[in-house]
Design a protein around this motif. Structure first.
Motif, PDB file in Angstrom:
ATOM      1  N   SER A 248      -6.648 -20.843 -41.384  1.00 25.98           N
ATOM      2  CA  SER A 248      -5.432 -20.184 -41.008  1.00 25.98           C
ATOM      3  C   SER A 248      -5.607 -19.033 -40.169  1.00 25.98           C
ATOM      4  O   SER A 248      -4.654 -18.252 -39.866  1.00 25.98           O
ATOM      5  N   LEU A 249      -6.775 -18.266 -40.255  1.00 17.13           N
ATOM      6  CA  LEU A 249      -7.110 -17.098 -39.594  1.00 17.13           C
ATOM      7  C   LEU A 249      -6.938 -17.227 -38.140  1.00 17.13           C
ATOM      8  O   LEU A 249      -7.218 -18.226 -37.534  1.00 17.13           O
ATOM      9  N   THR A 250      -6.400 -16.324 -37.382  1.00 25.20           N
ATOM     10  CA  THR A 250      -6.368 -16.230 -35.880  1.00 25.20           C
ATOM     11  C   THR A 250      -6.984 -15.161 -35.396  1.00 25.20           C
ATOM     12  O   THR A 250      -7.421 -14.089 -35.921  1.00 25.20           O
ATOM     13  N   GLU A 251      -7.274 -15.289 -34.068  1.00 30.09           N
ATOM     14  CA  GLU A 251      -7.963 -14.217 -33.014  1.00 30.09           C
ATOM     15  C   GLU A 251      -7.322 -12.792 -33.339  1.00 30.09           C
ATOM     16  O   GLU A 251      -6.115 -12.750 -33.353  1.00 30.09           O
ATOM     17  N   GLU A 252      -8.113 -11.723 -33.294  1.00 30.93           N
ATOM     18  CA  GLU A 252      -7.802 -10.500 -33.335  1.00 30.93           C
ATOM     19  C   GLU A 252      -8.121  -9.789 -32.050  1.00 30.93           C
ATOM     20  O   GLU A 252      -9.512  -9.838 -31.555  1.00 30.93           O
ATOM     21  N   THR A 253      -7.334  -9.077 -31.231  1.00 37.23           N
ATOM     22  CA  THR A 253      -7.753  -8.092 -30.061  1.00 37.23           C
ATOM     23  C   THR A 253      -7.221  -6.930 -30.575  1.00 37.23           C
ATOM     24  O   THR A 253      -6.067  -6.638 -30.389  1.00 37.23           O
ATOM     25  N   LEU A 254      -8.458  -5.991 -30.463  1.00 36.43           N
ATOM     26  CA  LEU A 254      -8.043  -4.711 -30.853  1.00 36.43           C
ATOM     27  C   LEU A 254      -8.449  -3.574 -29.783  1.00 36.43           C
ATOM     28  O   LEU A 254      -9.407  -3.783 -28.938  1.00 36.43           O
ATOM     29  N   ASN A 255      -7.772  -2.384 -29.668  1.00 39.65           N
ATOM     30  CA  ASN A 255      -8.286  -1.037 -28.567  1.00 39.65           C
ATOM     31  C   ASN A 255      -8.342  -0.151 -29.386  1.00 39.65           C
ATOM     32  O   ASN A 255      -7.705   0.173 -30.217  1.00 39.65           O
ATOM     33  N   GLU A 256      -9.697   0.299 -29.596  1.00 37.46           N
ATOM     34  CA  GLU A 256      -9.952   1.386 -30.427  1.00 37.46           C
ATOM     35  C   GLU A 256     -10.564   2.641 -29.314  1.00 37.46           C
ATOM     36  O   GLU A 256     -11.334   2.272 -28.379  1.00 37.46           O
TER      37      GLU A 256
ATOM     38  N   SER B 181      -7.345 -12.850 -46.158  1.00 37.05           N
ATOM     39  CA  SER B 181      -6.116 -12.461 -45.203  1.00 37.05           C
ATOM     40  C   SER B 181      -6.419 -12.000 -44.107  1.00 37.05           C
ATOM     41  O   SER B 181      -7.492 -11.806 -43.319  1.00 37.05           O
ATOM     42  N   GLN B 182      -5.087 -12.286 -43.210  1.00 36.11           N
ATOM     43  CA  GLN B 182      -5.243 -11.840 -41.591  1.00 36.11           C
ATOM     44  C   GLN B 182      -5.589 -10.397 -41.776  1.00 36.11           C
ATOM     45  O   GLN B 182      -6.137  -9.979 -40.819  1.00 36.11           O
ATOM     46  N   ASP B 183      -5.098  -9.674 -42.486  1.00 35.24           N
ATOM     47  CA  ASP B 183      -5.105  -8.067 -42.629  1.00 35.24           C
ATOM     48  C   ASP B 183      -6.898  -7.677 -42.810  1.00 35.24           C
ATOM     49  O   ASP B 183      -7.274  -6.944 -42.093  1.00 35.24           O
ATOM     50  N   ASP B 184      -7.166  -8.458 -43.796  1.00 32.06           N
ATOM     51  CA  ASP B 184      -8.840  -8.138 -44.193  1.00 32.06           C
ATOM     52  C   ASP B 184      -9.714  -8.971 -42.888  1.00 32.06           C
ATOM     53  O   ASP B 184     -10.541  -8.012 -42.566  1.00 32.06           O
ATOM     54  N   PHE B 185      -9.404  -9.604 -42.173  1.00 30.13           N
ATOM     55  CA  PHE B 185      -9.908  -9.997 -41.046  1.00 30.13           C
ATOM     56  C   PHE B 185      -9.963  -9.047 -39.985  1.00 30.13           C
ATOM     57  O   PHE B 185     -10.823  -8.682 -39.260  1.00 30.13           O
ATOM     58  N   LYS B 186      -8.654  -8.480 -39.785  1.00 28.73           N
ATOM     59  CA  LYS B 186      -8.338  -7.443 -38.759  1.00 28.73           C
ATOM     60  C   LYS B 186      -9.172  -6.348 -38.995  1.00 28.73           C
ATOM     61  O   LYS B 186      -9.874  -5.783 -38.100  1.00 28.73           O
TER      62      LYS B 186
ATOM     63  N   ASP C 108     -19.522 -17.088 -39.236  1.00 28.72           N
ATOM     64  CA  ASP C 108     -17.968 -17.080 -39.724  1.00 28.72           C
ATOM     65  C   ASP C 108     -17.052 -16.447 -38.746  1.00 28.72           C
ATOM     66  O   ASP C 108     -15.928 -16.591 -38.718  1.00 28.72           O
ATOM     67  N   LEU C 109     -17.595 -15.641 -37.702  1.00 31.36           N
ATOM     68  CA  LEU C 109     -16.806 -14.918 -36.713  1.00 31.36           C
ATOM     69  C   LEU C 109     -17.603 -14.675 -35.496  1.00 31.36           C
ATOM     70  O   LEU C 109     -18.932 -14.529 -35.677  1.00 31.36           O
ATOM     71  N   ASP C 110     -16.982 -14.561 -34.485  1.00 33.66           N
ATOM     72  CA  ASP C 110     -17.475 -14.222 -32.967  1.00 33.66           C
ATOM     73  C   ASP C 110     -16.887 -13.093 -32.567  1.00 33.66           C
ATOM     74  O   ASP C 110     -15.550 -12.945 -32.368  1.00 33.66           O
TER      75      ASP C 110
ATOM     76  N   ILE D 182     -12.127  -4.797 -28.505  1.00 33.46           N
ATOM     77  CA  ILE D 182     -12.603  -5.734 -29.452  1.00 33.46           C
ATOM     78  C   ILE D 182     -12.124  -6.908 -29.542  1.00 33.46           C
ATOM     79  O   ILE D 182     -10.838  -7.070 -29.753  1.00 33.46           O
ATOM     80  N   ASP D 183     -12.601  -8.132 -29.259  1.00 36.61           N
ATOM     81  CA  ASP D 183     -12.420  -9.544 -29.220  1.00 36.61           C
ATOM     82  C   ASP D 183     -13.184 -10.322 -30.368  1.00 36.61           C
ATOM     83  O   ASP D 183     -14.254 -10.092 -30.698  1.00 36.61           O
ATOM     84  N   SER D 184     -12.119 -10.676 -31.526  1.00 32.54           N
ATOM     85  CA  SER D 184     -12.896 -11.202 -32.754  1.00 32.54           C
ATOM     86  C   SER D 184     -12.097 -12.639 -32.957  1.00 32.54           C
ATOM     87  O   SER D 184     -10.761 -12.734 -33.112  1.00 32.54           O
ATOM     88  N   LYS D 185     -12.898 -13.735 -33.125  1.00 32.02           N
ATOM     89  CA  LYS D 185     -12.518 -14.957 -33.116  1.00 32.02           C
ATOM     90  C   LYS D 185     -13.239 -15.473 -34.755  1.00 32.02           C
ATOM     91  O   LYS D 185     -14.196 -15.448 -34.717  1.00 32.02           O
TER      92      LYS D 185
END
Length: 249
Positions: A204-212, A31-36, A163-165, A193-196
């Motif tokens: 169907s998964l989309t890119e995630e951009t996170l600030n931590e 899922s997208q939440d799992d990918f995040k 499977d991801l960058d 964090i930039d994750s593709k």
């Protein structure tokens, strides 16, 4: 000192088999939440760990720190995304600590209070590998009575995982003060964090951009000027603990 060095080397050796036959492969239905969640954990795990004080390495002449280190990142192996990866055919169960041995080189430039660094690490028996780069500017170089203060910018990128960058950018402010052979330090930083996703199983998964954000504290112990032991703890949504043994010349 010999006992301390032997103990550190032993820690690095036993850290190597921390994972067994566990590649990061995204199964169908991720899922997208799992990918995040996976992107956050891996992004923080590969983000730049300073393992250095705020003082500049260089002086009139350039100076070099070269060493081996290991970072153990505490993860929730019961999270749905880690369970899904553990259950993928051919994989073993993910442990609660993701351990990555590294080689780390830092160069202090002459005259100017600027250090450059590069680090390479990987988690044994997995497809997790990464490379990182840093630039540190010591705003205050410190003295016998005053602390050193430094700004650092860093970049890391994940390799080996098809499977991801993932790449990270980070910036932090640190402070340190030496007392005889001990130099404690601490700081605060941000990690972007930039994750593709590149998994053919999950189009169907989309890119995630996170600030931590993260805090870190550490201490360098110097023996005979040219041998250093450094330990550091980084506190974020997933915490990391690192140790380093290096030579200074």
């Amino acid at each position: 000192m010999k006992r301390i060095v032997i103990t550190m080397l032993f820690v690095f050796v036993i850290a190597v088999p921390a994972l067994a036959n566990t590649d990061i492969t995204l199964p169908s239905g991720f899922s997208q939440d799992d990918f995040k969640g996976l992107s956050r954990d891996l992004g923080l795990a590969i983000s730049y760990v300073p393992l250095a004080t705020a003082e500049p390495l260089g002086g009139v002449l350039p100076h070099i720190d070269l060493g081996v280190e290991a970072t153990s990142t505490s993860i929730d192996k019961n999270a749905s995304y880690w369970k899904a990866i553990s259950n993928y055919p051919g994989n073993s169960e993910i442990p609660s600590d993701l351990v990555m041995p590294k080689v780390h080189l830092q160069v202090g430039l002459p005259i100017v209070p600027i250090d450059l660094g590069i680090v390479y690490g990987e988690a044994p028996s997995t497809n997790i590998k990464f490379t990182g780069y840093e630039v540190k500017w010591s705003i205050l170089q410190g003295s016998t009575v005053s602390p050193a203060v430094a700004l650092r910018g860093a970049y890391t990128t994940l390799t080996g995982v098809t499977d991801l960058d993932i790449s990270t950018k980070s910036a932090d402010l640190s402070i340190s003060k030496g007392f005889a052979m001990f130099t404690p330090y601490g700081g605060y930083g941000m990690v972007w964090i930039d994750s593709k996703p590149t998994s053919p199983n999950n189009p169907s998964l989309t890119e995630e951009t996170l600030n931590e954000s993260k805090w870190f504290i550490g201490c360098k112990i110097t023996f005979f000027y040219f041998i250093n032991l450094v330990a550091e703890a980084d506190f974020a949504k997933v915490n990391s603990y690192s140790a380093r043994l290096n030579v200074h010349f």
